[in-house]
Enzyme design. Sequence first.
Site, PDB file in Angstrom:
ATOM      1  N   GLY A 187      11.034  -2.716   3.323  1.00 23.46           N
ATOM      2  CA  GLY A 187      11.249  -4.066   2.785  1.00 23.46           C
ATOM      3  C   GLY A 187      11.395  -5.127   3.871  1.00 23.46           C
ATOM      4  N   ARG A 211      13.981   8.353  11.755  1.00 20.37           N
ATOM      5  CA  ARG A 211      14.920   7.223  11.873  1.00 20.37           C
ATOM      6  C   ARG A 211      15.969   7.485  12.957  1.00 20.37           C
ATOM      7  NH1 ARG A 211      14.890   5.121   5.793  1.00 20.37           N
ATOM      8  NH2 ARG A 211      13.215   3.635   6.178  1.00 20.37           N
ATOM      9  N   GLY A 234       5.747   2.998   3.120  1.00 19.98           N
ATOM     10  CA  GLY A 234       5.997   4.441   3.199  1.00 19.98           C
ATOM     11  C   GLY A 234       4.757   5.262   2.899  1.00 19.98           C
ATOM     12  N   LYS A 246       1.409  -1.777  -7.122  1.00 19.89           N
ATOM     13  CA  LYS A 246       1.740  -3.019  -7.832  1.00 19.89           C
ATOM     14  C   LYS A 246       1.477  -4.257  -6.992  1.00 19.89           C
ATOM     15  CE  LYS A 246       5.672  -1.139 -10.318  1.00 19.89           C
ATOM     16  NZ  LYS A 246       7.115  -1.169 -10.312  1.00 19.89           N
TER      17      LYS A 246
END
Length: 397
Positions: free
Chosen positions: A377, A36, A354, A198
């Site tokens: 996200g 990052r 990720g 999920k």
Amino acid sequence: MDLRLPQDLALAHQRIFLRCDFNVPLKDGVIQDFSRIDAAIPTIDFLLHQGCSIVLASHLGRPKSGFESPFSLDPIEKDLKKRGYDVHLDAFHDRDATHARSQKLNPGQILLLENVRFYPGETKNDESLGQFYASLAPFYINDAFGAVHRAHASVVSALRYFKSDHTAAGFLIEKEIKGLNRILHPRKPLICIFGGSKIGDKISLIKHFINQADHILIGGAMAYAFLKAKGVSIGSSLIHEGSMEQAEEILGLLESSSTHLHLPIDHITSPPKGSEVLASITEDVEVPADSKALDIGPETIASYSEEIQKAATILWNGPMGWFEEPTYSTGTLAIAEQIALQCESGAYAAVGGGDSLAAINLAGVANQISHMSTGGGASLEYLSGMKLPGLVNLIKC
Ligand code: ADP
Ligand code: MG
């Protein structure tokens, strides 16, 4: 979406408020992954080459509000110093002093604010906090792609207090948006590969590509909700609450669509309790009653690979199995390698999530992938067709 970029602003020798995403993983105060920070460097260097000074801001982790030393940007300051920057970490407690320090910055100097989430009101998009940030510099650049889906003060409300021709997106945001736009406006055929744990986390993403993608390939734990909804026995495979209903909804939408859905046709399962074998391959699509499916099987790998070989554009989000465990990583690694091969044959592929990025790195094919999307996200929301609140006011009129 045409974003205002640093080169569109008259910012030579100016002071810039630069919002970055330095939300790095830390262990005992030691940075575990520098990617990052690496990703923020092009914009920082561009500004310094223009003779600017920088008020640098970022969030890190989820502190409550107020100073908490484990969430201090102190390790970021140390890393930037090591990289040769003239950077000074601001003390958090006195806003007037912070303001005074910002006004005294010389060209080439960086004042690193403490974690913006220490400031009360940051996560509530507080107006007066936005106004405070804007008092620190006349120009604003946001390069925190990982934060643009959140309506927080340093991302949204601050923008109201800068002149619009004094605001822009940075080069990381530009790169992410360009990469993801290749998926939203794809060369066809477009193949989407969805997996992971999920359906709930990805339902809007999957829905967005119904009628857009030519083929959707499903793997990972989420495949078992689809198979169960179709009446296939799934043994003791992982199913999250509510996922059957979500799978049924998606199956309904797919029925009247132009998108072909592919589900696993065989599986690697964990052995029943007390068995000697490490793992078994199922004979067909059914999972035996006492077994848990933890990876896609060889027939599925072959048929998914065949589909990937026809793709001009590929989106991948979510591993095909419990890939952290070598016994169950074959399917995920095979798909990663197949996507990389297809990129070498001229296809465009974006990979997000990720765990999916970790799988690409584990397969050693990161260099072949057209776009590794690190936005988490924000990437998922952008690909789902949602407006990102942090970008709305950075679009060229
Ligand atoms: P990403 O981070 O790429 O978006 P997710 O977080 O949705 O992916 O899902 C990744 C997780 O799902 C991994 O920890 C992986 O082990 C798990 N997983 C995938 N398939 C299975 C499965 N069949 N059974 C159990 N866990 C699975
Ligand atoms: Mg994950």
